[in-house]
Scaffold this motif. Structure first.
Motif, short mmCIF file in Angstrom:
data_model
loop_
_atom_site.label_atom_id
_atom_site.label_comp_id
_atom_site.label_asym_id
_atom_site.label_seq_id
_atom_site.Cartn_x
_atom_site.Cartn_y
_atom_site.Cartn_z
N ALA A 254 1.73 -1.19 -12.33
CA ALA A 254 1.84 0.26 -12.16
C ALA A 254 1.11 0.73 -10.91
O ALA A 254 1.63 1.57 -10.14
N GLU A 255 -0.10 0.22 -10.67
CA GLU A 255 -0.83 0.63 -9.48
C GLU A 255 -0.13 0.16 -8.20
O GLU A 255 -0.10 0.89 -7.20
N ALA A 256 0.43 -1.04 -8.23
CA ALA A 256 1.15 -1.53 -7.05
C ALA A 256 2.36 -0.66 -6.74
O ALA A 256 2.71 -0.44 -5.58
N ALA A 257 3.01 -0.15 -7.78
CA ALA A 257 4.22 0.65 -7.59
C ALA A 257 3.93 2.08 -7.16
O ALA A 257 4.85 2.81 -6.75
N PHE A 258 2.69 2.52 -7.22
CA PHE A 258 2.38 3.93 -6.98
C PHE A 258 2.69 4.35 -5.54
O PHE A 258 3.28 5.42 -5.30
N TRP A 259 2.29 3.53 -4.55
CA TRP A 259 2.30 4.00 -3.16
C TRP A 259 3.56 3.70 -2.34
O TRP A 259 3.89 4.49 -1.45
N PRO A 260 4.23 2.56 -2.49
CA PRO A 260 5.23 2.18 -1.48
C PRO A 260 6.27 3.23 -1.13
O PRO A 260 6.71 3.30 0.02
N ARG A 261 6.70 4.07 -2.09
CA ARG A 261 7.69 5.10 -1.78
C ARG A 261 7.14 6.51 -2.02
O ARG A 261 7.90 7.47 -2.15
N ASN A 262 5.82 6.61 -2.05
CA ASN A 262 5.18 7.90 -2.24
C ASN A 262 5.38 8.77 -0.99
O ASN A 262 5.20 8.32 0.13
N PRO A 263 5.76 10.05 -1.16
CA PRO A 263 6.03 10.90 0.01
C PRO A 263 4.84 11.08 0.93
O PRO A 263 5.00 11.24 2.15
N HIS A 264 3.61 11.07 0.40
CA HIS A 264 2.43 11.20 1.26
C HIS A 264 2.29 9.98 2.17
O HIS A 264 1.93 10.11 3.35
N TYR A 265 2.58 8.80 1.62
CA TYR A 265 2.55 7.59 2.44
C TYR A 265 3.67 7.63 3.48
O TYR A 265 3.44 7.35 4.67
#
Length: 284
Positions: free
Chosen positions: A180-191
Motif C-alpha cells: 500500500a505504501e509503495a502504491a501511494f506515490w507513483p501516480r500521485n498528482p503532487h508527485y
C-alpha cells in the motif's frame, strides 16, 4: 604487519573481549555474535558485533573504564544510549585495529518485541542511525541470525525458536502495509506535478521512500526478515521471488545518471511506477 581480519582472528578476539562484555552487565546476561560475522558476509571493513542481553547494565563511564583497563587507551571506547531504564545502549571500541560494537539490549524488551511481531504489530521508530527508521522486526532478524556465545538458562535459544520460521501473521501485515505504501506515490498528482516542475529535491525523497517500501514488500513476499539497510543489494539477490532484474532496476531508478530536468524525472517516475505495479502483481 597486522594479521588479516579473518575467522581465526575474530575467534581469538571474541575470546579476549567476552569477559569484558560480560562485566558490562550488572547481573545475569547472555551474549551472542551478530552482524556480518554471524551471517557469513563479513569482509575487511566489517565490524565485530557482539550482543549483550541483560536486565541491567553498568553506567557508561564504568564501561569505558573497563575497556581501557583491558585493552589500553588506544581502544578509544565510546558508550552511547540510556543506561537506565535499559532498553538499548552500547559500548564501541577497537582491539588490534578491529572495531568492536557491543550492542546492549534489555532482555525483557527483546521478549516484548518478539511477542509484538508474532502478533503482527509493526512498530517503526525514527532514528538518526536508521535512514528509513528502525522497524521492530529487524530485531527478529538479528535474533535468528545471531550465533549464541553464552546462554545461561537457554533464554536466547528460546528466542531463536520463536522467530524461525517467520510468523505468517507478521509476513501478511508487512506485505499489506508496504504494498500500500509503495502504491501511494507513483501516480500521485503532487508527485506528477513536481516532476513537470523539475523539482528534484522533492521527488528524490518520494522515490527513495517508494523504493524502500518495495524492498520491505519483497522481503515479506519471500518470508524473510528485512535485515537492515546495509548490504541490501546482496541480500536482495538471494531472494527467490522478486521482479526481474530488481537490483539493477533499483540502481537505475535511484541514479538515473542525467541532469534532474523534467524529462529525466518522467523517466524515473515511469520506471518507479512499473516496479510498484510488479510488486502489486506478485503480492496478488
Amino acid at each position: 604487519m597486522a594479521e588479516p581480519v579473518g575467522e581465526p582472528r575474530v575467534e581469538r578476539l571474541i575470546s579476549d573481549l567476552l569477559p569484558v562484555v560480560r562485566g558490562f552487565s550488572a547481573g545475569p546476561c547472555g551474549t551472542a555474535l551478530g552482524g556480518s560475522w554471524a551471517k557469513g558476509g563479513a569482509d575487511a571493513q566489517s565490524d565485530v558485533d557482539v550482543y549483550l542481553f541483560c536486565d541491567s547494565v553498568g553506567p557508561r563511564a564504568e564501561r569505558d573504564a573497563m575497556v581501557v583497563r583491558a585493552f589500553g587507551a588506544g581502544a578509544e571506547p565510546h558508550s552511547w544510549g540510556a543506561d537506565e531504564p535499559l532498553d538499548q545502549c552500547g559500548t564501541d571500541f577497537a582491539v588490534d585495529g578491529v572495531r568492536v560494537e557491543c550492542w546492549i539490549r534489555g532482555a525483557d524488551g527483546v521478549e516484548r518485541t518478539i511477542a509484538a511481531c508474532r502478533e503482527a504489530r509493526i512498530e517503526r521508530t525514527l532514528s538518526v542511525w536508521a535512514v528509513m527508521g528502525f522497524f521492530n522486526y529487524v530485531a527478529l532478524a538479528d535474533v535468528r541470525a545471531m550465533r549464541i556465545l553464552d546462554d545461561p538458562g537457554g533464554r536466547l535459544a528460546g528466542w531463536k525458536s520463536l522467530v524461525d520460521p517467520y510468523p505468517e501473521a507478521l509476513r501478511q501485515a508487512v506485505l499489506r502495509r508496504f504494498t500500500a505504501e509503495a502504491a501511494f506515490w507513483p501516480r500521485n498528482p503532487h508527485y506528477l506535478s513536481a516532476v513537470e516542475r523539475g523539482d528534484a529535491i522533492y521527488t528524490s525523497a518520494i522515490v527513495q521512500q517508494t523504493v524502500q517500501s518495495v524492498i520491505q514488500a519483497v522481503f515479506a513476499l519471500n518470508g524473510e526478515y528485512f535485515p537492515g539497510e546495509k548490504k541490501l543489494a546482496s541480500a536482495l539477490g538471494a531472494l527467490a521471488v522478486q521482479p526481474v532484474d530488481l537490483t539493477a532496476r533499483i540502481h537505475a531508478i535511484l541514479f538515473p545518471g542525467a541532469a534532474p530536468d523534467a524529462a529525466m524525472l518522467r523517466r524515473q517516475q515511469s520506471a518507479l511506477a512499473a516496479l510498484v505495479d510488479e510488486i502489486a502483481a506478485l503480492a496478488g
